[in-house]
Design a protein around this motif. Structure first.
Motif, PDB file in Angstrom:
ATOM      1  N   ARG A  97      -3.737  19.780  -4.031  1.00  0.00           N
ATOM      2  CA  ARG A  97      -3.411  18.362  -3.946  1.00  0.00           C
ATOM      3  C   ARG A  97      -4.049  17.755  -2.704  1.00  0.00           C
ATOM      4  N   ARG A  98      -4.313  16.468  -2.799  1.00  0.00           N
ATOM      5  CA  ARG A  98      -4.943  15.737  -1.706  1.00  0.00           C
ATOM      6  C   ARG A  98      -4.216  14.411  -1.518  1.00  0.00           C
ATOM      7  N   LEU A  99      -4.297  13.878  -0.331  1.00  0.00           N
ATOM      8  CA  LEU A  99      -3.652  12.606  -0.033  1.00  0.00           C
ATOM      9  C   LEU A  99      -4.634  11.463  -0.218  1.00  0.00           C
ATOM     10  N   TYR A 100      -4.140  10.362  -0.795  1.00  0.00           N
ATOM     11  CA  TYR A 100      -4.977   9.193  -1.051  1.00  0.00           C
ATOM     12  C   TYR A 100      -4.252   7.928  -0.606  1.00  0.00           C
ATOM     13  N   ALA A 101      -5.020   6.991  -0.076  1.00  0.00           N
ATOM     14  CA  ALA A 101      -4.507   5.659   0.216  1.00  0.00           C
ATOM     15  C   ALA A 101      -4.829   4.760  -0.965  1.00  0.00           C
ATOM     16  N   VAL A 102      -3.846   4.020  -1.421  1.00  0.00           N
ATOM     17  CA  VAL A 102      -4.028   3.189  -2.610  1.00  0.00           C
ATOM     18  C   VAL A 102      -3.337   1.848  -2.419  1.00  0.00           C
ATOM     19  N   ARG A 103      -3.993   0.803  -2.882  1.00  0.00           N
ATOM     20  CA  ARG A 103      -3.386  -0.531  -2.877  1.00  0.00           C
ATOM     21  C   ARG A 103      -2.495  -0.651  -4.099  1.00  0.00           C
ATOM     22  N   LEU A 104      -1.274  -1.091  -3.889  1.00  0.00           N
ATOM     23  CA  LEU A 104      -0.320  -1.223  -4.978  1.00  0.00           C
ATOM     24  C   LEU A 104      -0.470  -2.573  -5.667  1.00  0.00           C
ATOM     25  N   HIS A 141       0.838  -1.198   0.000  1.00  0.00           N
ATOM     26  CA  HIS A 141       0.000   0.000   0.000  1.00  0.00           C
ATOM     27  C   HIS A 141       0.874   1.250   0.000  1.00  0.00           C
ATOM     28  N   ALA A 142       0.247   2.372  -0.331  1.00  0.00           N
ATOM     29  CA  ALA A 142       0.951   3.644  -0.263  1.00  0.00           C
ATOM     30  C   ALA A 142      -0.031   4.773   0.002  1.00  0.00           C
ATOM     31  N   LEU A 143       0.471   5.819   0.635  1.00  0.00           N
ATOM     32  CA  LEU A 143      -0.214   7.099   0.707  1.00  0.00           C
ATOM     33  C   LEU A 143       0.423   7.980  -0.354  1.00  0.00           C
ATOM     34  N   VAL A 144      -0.397   8.509  -1.250  1.00  0.00           N
ATOM     35  CA  VAL A 144       0.087   9.214  -2.432  1.00  0.00           C
ATOM     36  C   VAL A 144      -0.619  10.555  -2.538  1.00  0.00           C
ATOM     37  N   THR A 145       0.147  11.625  -2.802  1.00  0.00           N
ATOM     38  CA  THR A 145      -0.491  12.908  -3.086  1.00  0.00           C
ATOM     39  C   THR A 145      -0.804  12.989  -4.573  1.00  0.00           C
ATOM     40  N   ALA A 146      -1.993  13.487  -4.886  1.00  0.00           N
ATOM     41  CA  ALA A 146      -2.425  13.643  -6.281  1.00  0.00           C
ATOM     42  C   ALA A 146      -3.173  14.954  -6.414  1.00  0.00           C
ATOM     43  N   TRP A 147      -3.133  15.513  -7.613  1.00  0.00           N
ATOM     44  CA  TRP A 147      -3.829  16.766  -7.880  1.00  0.00           C
ATOM     45  C   TRP A 147      -5.329  16.492  -7.999  1.00  0.00           C
ATOM     46  N   ASP A 148      -6.115  17.165  -7.139  1.00  0.00           N
ATOM     47  CA  ASP A 148      -7.575  17.021  -7.198  1.00  0.00           C
ATOM     48  C   ASP A 148      -8.219  18.268  -7.793  1.00  0.00           C
ATOM     49  N   GLY A 149      -7.397  19.213  -8.249  1.00  0.00           N
ATOM     50  CA  GLY A 149      -7.861  20.433  -8.888  1.00  0.00           C
ATOM     51  C   GLY A 149      -6.674  21.111  -9.545  1.00  0.00           C
ATOM     52  N   PRO A 150      -6.884  22.234 -10.198  1.00  0.00           N
ATOM     53  CA  PRO A 150      -5.788  22.911 -10.892  1.00  0.00           C
ATOM     54  C   PRO A 150      -4.630  23.307  -9.973  1.00  0.00           C
ATOM     55  N   THR A 151      -4.941  23.642  -8.728  1.00  0.00           N
ATOM     56  CA  THR A 151      -3.893  24.157  -7.835  1.00  0.00           C
ATOM     57  C   THR A 151      -3.848  23.455  -6.484  1.00  0.00           C
TER      58      THR A 151
END
Length: 358
Positions: free
Chosen positions: A162-169, A150-160
């Motif tokens: 970012r939000r953190l997401y938990a994702v299964r690798l 698993h990982a916690l990953v920052t991703a762009w949720d809008g033009p400016t």
């Protein structure tokens, strides 16, 4: 030379400890680590010995940082694998405490990474899909992504934003780990390369911007500094292993290393107490992290230089363990942003009242 790395002296526990107490706990942790330093063994150690790694900010931050420093003094590879896993657990706990409900994230057998770096030409975006979220794009600098669950990953949720997401690798969730062009001579067992997410299901962790704004962001940065300190202790121990009687120059280097490590240790000890006392929040926490990381990273660089001057080329050329420690620490220290972090601290000083000790 081995042994637990201390941030504070506890003579009452050192007398007839008998294997109990915090000294016995850390010594036992190092015994369990054994001679191997591969990331998988280090992560397994954390799952078997959670008592040695309390969450930061819960009253035992000193113990946590001592455990990280102790691991680093033995193996920076082990500490480098363990740190993001522990950071992820701390982030998830912090999110729950802040009232952010997490669904299908907790897994006692999971091994975690934290991927928040950005790079030119790459962009990871989060797209709402009904009531769910999916990740699309590439994330750079994803250490050990091919061997974690698993990982916690920052991703762009809008033009400016970012939000953190938990994702299964893994491929079953649309995650492709690319071979890393990892030419480093240090931390060779911890490659870091790009990962592509192709519609990967993800769970938000906190609102947009929360990852950087939470108090634990500063605490985690100081935890990394504790690892730098432990790595410097591991390099410094080479000075005590010399079979030659020290001359005046050798004594000078040894004395300078001792004073340098003492200053770094005192800085970390004070910071750990501030974290647990609630004095490392908001802007003050950010400034404290920058101060701590500056002091400890410069101390580690000074130790590398002093030990190199004192011992000459032979240990670097003929001793695999010492040469590996030096290369590992040199690479790990570059996680600190050096002069850019100094400038960031300067901006904070100008934006607030001057520190009380000026």
């Amino acid at each position: 030379m081995t042994g637990a790395v201390r941030l504070t002296e506890r003579p009452s526990e050192r007398v007839d400890d008998g294997g109990g107490g915090k000294d016995g706990l850390l010594d036992g942790l190092l015994d369990d680590l054994g001679p191997g330093s591969d990331p998988a063994a280090a992560l397994d150690l954390v799952r078997r010995r959670p008592d040695a790694f309390p969450l930061p900010g819960t009253g035992d931050t000193t113990q946590l940082w001592e455990a990280l420093a102790s691991l680093a003094a033995v193996s920076l590879t082990a500490a480098r694998a363990v740190e993001p896993h522990l950071d992820a657990l701390a982030i998830l706990a912090e999110a729950r405490a802040a009232g952010h409900q997490l669904v299908d994230v907790d897994d006692p057998g999971a091994s975690w990474g934290v991927y928040a770096a950005e790079g030119p030409g790459t962009r990871l975006e989060a797209v709402a899909d009904g009531g769910a979220f999916r990740l699309h794009g590439t994330k750079p600098w994803c250490s050990l992504a091919g061997s974690l669950t698993h990982a916690l990953v920052t991703a762009w949720d809008g033009p400016t934003t970012r939000r953190l997401y938990a994702v299964r690798l893994g491929p079953s969730n649309g995650v492709t780990v690319h071979e890393a062009a990892w030419f480093a001579r240090g931390l060779v067992a911890v490659p870091s390369g790009p990962v592509t997410f192709d519609g990967s299901a993800a769970t938000p962790v906190g609102p947009a911007g929360w990852y950087l704004e939470r108090p634990g962001f500063a605490w985690g940065g100081m935890g990394v500094a504790a690892i730098w300190y432990g790595g410097a202790v591991g390099v410094a121990r080479r000075l005590l292993a010399s079979r030659r009687a020290p001359d005046q120059v050798a004594l000078m280097h040894l004395g300078a290393v001792e004073a340098t490590l003492w200053a770094a240790r005192a800085t970390l000890s004070d910071a750990a107490k501030r974290v647990d006392d609630g004095l490392a929040q908001g802007a003050e926490g950010a400034a404290l992290a920058l101060r701590v990381r500056h002091v400890v990273s410069r101390a580690a660089e000074a130790v590398l230089q002093r030990v190199g001057h004192a011992t000459g080329p032979a240990p670097l050329a003929l001793e695999d363990d010492h040469a590996g420690r030096v290369a590992d620490l040199q690479l790990y220290l570059r996680q600190e942003h050096a002069e850019r972090d100094e400038a960031a601290l300067g901006r904070l000083v100008l934006g607030q009242q001057p520190p009380s000790w000026w």
